[in-house]
Design an enzyme around this catalytic site. Structure first.
Site, PDB file in Angstrom:
ATOM      1  N   ASP A 108      -3.492   7.765  -1.648  1.00 48.47           N
ATOM      2  CA  ASP A 108      -4.111   7.993  -2.952  1.00 48.47           C
ATOM      3  C   ASP A 108      -4.433   9.474  -3.111  1.00 48.47           C
ATOM      4  O   ASP A 108      -3.919  10.315  -2.366  1.00 48.47           O
ATOM      5  CB  ASP A 108      -5.354   7.121  -3.107  1.00 48.47           C
ATOM      6  CG  ASP A 108      -6.339   7.328  -1.952  1.00 48.47           C
ATOM      7  OD1 ASP A 108      -6.256   8.382  -1.283  1.00 48.47           O
ATOM      8  OD2 ASP A 108      -7.184   6.449  -1.706  1.00 48.47           O
ATOM      9  N   HIS A 445       3.363   3.263   1.438  1.00 48.38           N
ATOM     10  CA  HIS A 445       2.369   3.166   0.362  1.00 48.38           C
ATOM     11  C   HIS A 445       1.801   4.566   0.100  1.00 48.38           C
ATOM     12  O   HIS A 445       0.784   4.968   0.678  1.00 48.38           O
ATOM     13  CB  HIS A 445       1.253   2.199   0.763  1.00 48.38           C
ATOM     14  CG  HIS A 445       0.218   1.986  -0.303  1.00 48.38           C
ATOM     15  ND1 HIS A 445       0.304   0.989  -1.247  1.00 48.38           N
ATOM     16  CD2 HIS A 445      -0.938   2.642  -0.576  1.00 48.38           C
ATOM     17  CE1 HIS A 445      -0.747   1.036  -2.054  1.00 48.38           C
ATOM     18  NE2 HIS A 445      -1.520   2.041  -1.652  1.00 48.38           N
ATOM     19  N   ASP A 492       7.752  -4.121   5.545  1.00 46.00           N
ATOM     20  CA  ASP A 492       7.938  -2.821   4.896  1.00 46.00           C
ATOM     21  C   ASP A 492       7.892  -3.002   3.377  1.00 46.00           C
ATOM     22  O   ASP A 492       8.913  -3.172   2.716  1.00 46.00           O
ATOM     23  CB  ASP A 492       9.281  -2.210   5.339  1.00 46.00           C
ATOM     24  CG  ASP A 492       9.399  -0.744   4.937  1.00 46.00           C
ATOM     25  OD1 ASP A 492       8.413  -0.178   4.435  1.00 46.00           O
ATOM     26  OD2 ASP A 492      10.492  -0.167   5.133  1.00 46.00           O
ATOM     27  N   GLU A 501       0.450   2.119   4.677  1.00 46.21           N
ATOM     28  CA  GLU A 501      -0.223   3.325   4.186  1.00 46.21           C
ATOM     29  C   GLU A 501      -0.489   4.288   5.332  1.00 46.21           C
ATOM     30  O   GLU A 501      -1.018   3.907   6.377  1.00 46.21           O
ATOM     31  CB  GLU A 501      -1.545   2.976   3.488  1.00 46.21           C
ATOM     32  CG  GLU A 501      -2.182   4.188   2.820  1.00 46.21           C
ATOM     33  CD  GLU A 501      -3.334   3.829   1.894  1.00 46.21           C
ATOM     34  OE1 GLU A 501      -3.656   4.650   1.019  1.00 46.21           O
ATOM     35  OE2 GLU A 501      -3.917   2.733   2.045  1.00 46.21           O
TER      36      GLU A 501
END
Length: 528
Positions: A108, A445, A492, A501
């Protein structure tokens, strides 16, 4: 008939002899397996300067360091990542601060000060222990540059003695968007700890980061080193005098990086400040009543962004190994308690030890948590490599684990086993370090990696890239993903953030581990 009987008798004796030899061999093997680690009291020779390079680990180290460049916020200098650009240039403006630098913590666009500071501390430690090995493969400068990108942020985040900004962005709002960091337009609120709202854990971890980094830059930039040390001292005093957990005082941060206590960070910070200053008051702090109360002597723990005790125990062990400034005479009892606990940590890691943790996958990976499963084994392997080198350099031949003894090479073998698992020697035949090997995760991710650079997305439109069935258009080179499940399966998928992530603190521990394995050299006996 006589010749046949003679031959038959000879064969019988031969078979009997062969069986006897096999039995004796099996007994010898069993004895050596049980006691072979201690078959010599003679220590192994201390290696000289970096020798032959292990290209596997050198290549993996170069790969791993690239993830720090991917995570950089701010105006990028000498940008080496084609799909990254400037971002978050206005971070800190509302407080008239420049908080544009630093690194996004994971997939993020949040800047969380607690794990970011831990990233800096571990990266500093890796450089201090293995800078010569990094330099031998041309990776010391990239490591130092990445470290300074974080510490520049931390300096600006500490505008006065009792104020530390510990978060940029709102996790709830941030997670409502899926967009490239270069395209962010949402508000980026700031969160701080201060005297009336203390956060001893995050403040002390930041002090540890500043103190350790001050040692890294002491020779190359003495002015910057002094600045870092000044901030470290102020932050430690702030953390110690205004005690409290940041996630208790600011409950909303607990959903992201909840701290389970600040006592370990106080000891960790004081340990680094002792190494950076030589001031005995910091050694008194960790070996006196604070050590008695907080060090959990005799109880091994796992090293992570939330718990620094095992790292503190290994770090302080170097003082008793190398008898720095004859500290053993004044603080020997306390230091021995740290070292004995560090030994217990090591004994728990060695797979053949009587006290070995049973928490491992069938493939030999140490297993602690299904969330970000690789953090603990990689961090543990880094500590094992460091401790092994302390033993080797100090000519300490053996480590006792109950009735058995082990050599530095046994710890190094364990460290290698965890590194090799990460790099592909596992039942999945997959590298969990993105960009290394022939098979690695394709659906990491990570927002920036998942969205094409020419895509025009708003906050919400980008979610189609999260849900896309196509591999990431950009490779998050160097990302260490969360890792496999206990049954050694790995899904995956971008939406499987438990496993796919990556994080910057994972990068710090894998860089430390790989740096230790690039080649064999002795440990430095003093960071100064």
């Amino acid at each position: 008939m006589g010749e046949k009987s003679k031959s038959k008798g000879f064969c019988g004796w031969f078979i009997a002899f062969l069986i006897l030899a096999l039995v004796v061999g099996a007994v010898v093997y069993t004895i050596r397996k049980k006691f072979g680690h201690s078959n010599s009291d003679k220590p192994a020779p201390v290696p000289g300067p970096p020798g032959a390079i292990d290209q596997k680990y050198a290549s993996a180290l170069k790969t791993a360091l690239q993830f720090f460049d991917i995570q950089k916020s701010g105006k990028l200098e000498n940008n080496k990542i084609s799909w990254r650009g400037d971002s978050a240039l206005k971070d800190g403006n509302q407080a008239r601060l420049d908080l544009s630098k630093g690194m996004y913590d994971a997939g993020d666009h949040m800047k969380f000060g607690f794990p970011m500071a831990f990233t800096a501390t571990v990266l500093s430690w890796a450089i201090l222990e293995y800078g010569d090995q990094m330099d031998a493969v041309g990776q010391l400068e990239p490591a130092q540059d990445s470290l300074k990108w974080i510490t520049d942020f931390l300096v600006h985040a500490h505008p006065s003695e009792n104020v530390l900004y510990i978060q940029v962005g709102d996790p709830d709002e941030d997670h409502k968007c899926w967009e490239r960091p270069e395209a962010m337009t949402e508000e980026r609120p700031l969160t701080q700890v201060n005297a009336s709202c203390p956060g001893s854990d995050v403040a002390a971890e930041t002090a540890a980061a500043m103190a350790s980094a001050s040692l890294v830059f002491k020779k190359s930039d003495s002015t910057y080193s002094s600045t870092l040390l000044r901030h470290a001292k102020q932050l430690f005093t702030f953390a110690d005098k205004n005690r409290g957990s940041y996630s208790e005082n600011i409950p909303e941060v607990a959903t992201s990086y909840n701290s389970t206590g600040y006592e370990d960070e106080l000891l960790w910070a004081a340990s680094w400040l002792y190494h950076a200053t030589g001031d005995d008051s910091y050694l008194e702090y960790v070996t006196g009543q604070n050590g008695e109360d907080y060090a959990q002597w005799g109880s091994p723990t796992w090293f992570s962004w939330d718990n620094k005790l095992a790292g503190t125990q290994v770090l302080l062990s170097r003082l008793s190994f190398f008898k720095a400034k004859d500290v053993s005479s004044s603080y020997g009892s306390g230091l021995q308690s740290y070292r004995k606990t560090a030994e217990a940590v090591m004994c728990g890691l060695l797979p053949d030890s009587p006290t070995a943790t049973k928490s491992r996958t069938d493939g030999g990976l140490v297993w602690v948590s299904e969330w970000n499963s690789l953090q603990h084994p990689v961090a543990s392997a880094f500590l094992a490599a460091v401790y092994s080198d302390y033993m080797l350099t100090s000519q300490t031949a053996k480590l006792k684990c109950d009735s058995d003894s082990y050599r530095p090479s046994d710890l190094r073998d364990f460290a290698k086993s965890q590194a090799d698992y990460v790099l592909g020697k596992n039942p999945m035949h997959m590298s969990f370090l993105v960009g290394y090997g022939d098979k690695f995760p394709q659906f990491v991710h990570h927002r920036g990696a998942s969205i094409p650079t020419n895509a025009k997305t708003g906050c919400k439109d980008g979610f189609r890239w999260l849900d896309s069935s196509d591999p990431n258009p950009n490779v998050a080179t160097g990302a260490l993903v969360g890792g496999p499940f206990l049954n050694e399966t790995f899904i995956d998928s971008r939406n499987n953030y438990m496993q796919t992530e990556p994080s910057t603190y994972n990068s710090a521990v894998i860089v430390g581990l790989l740096s230790s394995l690039v080649t064999t050299s002795s440990a430095v006996q003093s960071f100064t």
